[in-house]
Scaffold this active site. Structure first.
Site, PDB file in Angstrom:
ATOM      1  N   HIS A 437      45.215 -90.099  45.899  1.00 46.32           N
ATOM      2  CA  HIS A 437      43.825 -89.996  45.900  1.00 46.32           C
ATOM      3  C   HIS A 437      42.761 -91.004  45.469  1.00 46.32           C
ATOM      4  CE1 HIS A 437      42.580 -89.182  41.627  1.00 46.32           C
ATOM      5  NE2 HIS A 437      44.126 -88.534  41.829  1.00 46.32           N
ATOM      6  N   CYS A 456      49.147 -87.539  39.300  1.00 46.42           N
ATOM      7  CA  CYS A 456      48.787 -87.787  40.736  1.00 46.42           C
ATOM      8  C   CYS A 456      48.663 -89.256  40.792  1.00 46.42           C
ATOM      9  CB  CYS A 456      47.377 -87.082  41.133  1.00 46.42           C
ATOM     10  SG  CYS A 456      47.953 -85.420  41.594  1.00 46.42           S
TER      11      CYS A 456
END
Length: 537
Positions: A437, A456
């Site tokens: 992301h 992440c």
């Protein structure tokens, strides 16, 4: 009627012909241990049974030269970071001598033949897939090993022709990074045989460019041994004098060599010999050898069955590469999970992208990060633009929630430039709920070591990567336009794109040099121990 004298030559000729015919029949007949082999094959594991099926039950290890050449080939497996003693080459030669000595039985020879073939197949499997099962040492491992089946007919022909290195070469990963690691291992072992490199004394004060210090000659020798710059090797061994005649001067050329060393070890590139740089310089060559061996094993797990186009996340190297269908490679920096919130190793497929995402706080972050902040100051929610929702999605008043026992409340951050996920998320199925992301914290990409996330992967320039994925999969979408609209939406790729998250602490660069990374998740020790553990007898 012929005389006795005339019959004698005929009789002798007949006996000779009969002897030759008998010898020819014996040569075509299977050796005595073949029957014993066939009797035992049903009890063997599949690969061993299939190997002898390819050979139509013929023994493989009758000839002493075959066994000797095989033992010699096994001793070369240290070039792959494996331990030749695991395969007991000397014991194979001794056992062959014993079972083919006078008084041995066909059953003894059959048992030896099976055992030698088992060693061969074990060595080939280790070269191809690795000796260590990654699932045993990493509970979060999610990368299937996709090595092709062994080519048993080719292996059988290699045995008959004594071409064991050919069989080994066919089993190894064929990807260039594997050969670069092997070449690096050979180089570092040569350095070890030459006595390694000198250690710099531990000192509290840093060594800065321009300093005059007694450690500088040792530093110059240390870098010259590794060839950090060819000019450094020339300076040391060809007697080329630097512009400053005092060998204790930390001069410009030496500073540049140190900066290159720092860059290759993911240190801050400032030319200053501080604690971290000094520690990296003082890592013994034996530890670097172990590090290379560990990463050769990781390469055997991964470097098979790679698709032509895929996204590769290099966790310990803090970088991402997208190998595009046209052969181009897009690369960028990433931020990965902190040591106590590790980014996992996994293999999946990117299936869709979320543009202008909202962010629902995951349970771990809610429990360990957000709730302590809210309990200290309710203003934490407004500061981070967090909405409080019921499990059904109904908006709640934060002042009416017991934050010491909040129950199943959901905290969600609205979309926007300050959203924790930034403007785009690349989604792929996995049990860890991690993804690629964007991020508003762009400043972190300037750091050399970037383990700051909660698992992440934050990607620098991810909007460009998103557009490439749309273009390369025939997905009709324009990232910049859709982001500017500010609407949260999911867009599925017309074709999923494979993604691999993997952990390397040594990277073989295309110029042949090895880039050593800090073992941020402390995974090398467990793998090294498993790699060095002797095989069961």
């Amino acid at each position: 009627m012929p005389s006795a004298i005339g019959l004698k030559p005929l009789i002798l000729a007949g006996v000779m012909a009969l002897s030759l015919a008998t010898a020819a029949l014996a040569e075509d007949a299977p050796p005595p241990q073949a029957d014993s082999l066939l009797e035992r094959l049903d009890e063997q594991e599949g690969a061993l049974r299939d190997f002898y099926a390819v050979r139509e039950g013929r023994p493989a290890w009758q000839d002493v030269a075959t066994v000797a050449d095989f033992a010699a080939a096994l001793r070369t497996l240290d070039t792959d970071g494996l331990n030749p003693l695991d395969y007991r080459p000397d014991a194979l030669v001794t056992a062959h001598r014993q079972v083919y000595a006078e008084g041995s039985t066909p059953a003894d020879r059959a048992r030896f033949d099976l055992q030698a073939s088992r060693v061969l197949l074990t060595a080939l499997r280790h070269l191809q897939r690795g000796k260590v099962d990654p699932y045993r040492i990493d509970p979060d491992w999610e990368v299937p090993i996709e090595a092709p089946p062994l080519d048993l007919p080719a292996i059988s022909r290699a045995v008959d022709a004594h071409r064991f290195e050919q069989a080994f070469a066919a089993a190894r990963p064929s990807a260039p990074p594997y050969e670069r690691l092997r070449a690096g291992l050979a180089r570092y072992r040569h350095i070890e045989r030459q006595g390694g490199w000198p250690m710099l004394p531990l000192r509290p004060e840093p060594l800065r460019p321009g300093d005059l210090h007694e450690d500088v000659p040792l530093l110059r020798e240390r870098l010259a041994i590794m060839g950090e710059l060819e000019v450094m090797v020339a300076d040391l061994f060809a007697g080329v004098e630097s512009r400053d005649t005092d060998p204790r001067r930390y001069d410009e050329r030496l500073v540049e060599a140190v900066k290159e060393f720092q860059q290759r070890h993911l240190l801050e590139v400032d030319g200053i010999i501080g604690p971290q740089t000094r520690e990296a310089l003082n890592v013994p060559v034996s530890r670097r050898i172990d590090q290379i061996r560990v990463n050769l094993e990781r390469a055997r797990w991964l470097l098979h069955g790679l698709p032509d186009s895929f996204v590769l996340v290099d966790i310990a190297g803090y970088r991402i590469s997208y190998f595009r269908p046209d052969g181009d490679v897009w690369r960028s920096r990433i931020v990965v999970g902190r040591p106590y919130r590790r980014t996992p190793s996994l293999r999946s497929r990117i299936t869709y992208l979320t543009l202008n995402p909202t962010w629902t706080v995951p349970p771990t972050i809610l429990r360990e990060d957000v709730l302590p902040g809210v309990r200290r100051d309710l203003g934490y929610l407004w500061e981070h633009d967090l909405m409080v929702l019921s499990p059904s999605g109904q908006r709640l008043d934060p002042r009416e929630v017991n934050w010491w026992h909040p129950g199943n409340v959901i905290l969600r951050q609205r979309s926007g430039p300050q959203n924790a996920l930034g403007r785009v998320v690349l989604r792929f199925p996995n049990d860890h709920l991690v993804y690629l992301h964007d991020t508003p914290a762009q400043g972190l990409f300037a750091r050399e070591q970037r383990a700051f996330s909660s698992g992440c992967i934050r990607v620098q320039g991810v909007l460009q990567l998103a557009q490439y994925l749309f273009d390369d999969t025939g997905t009709p979408a324009h990232v910049a336009t859709l982001v500017s609209e500010g609407v949260t939406r999911n867009i599925s790729l017309e074709r999923p794109v494979p993604v691999i998250l993997h952990y390397w602490t040594v990277d073989p660069s295309e110029d042949g040099r090895l880039v050593f990374r800090p073992d941020i998740y402390e995974r090398d020790a467990a793998l090294r121990e498993a790699l060095d553990r002797p095989l069961p007898r």
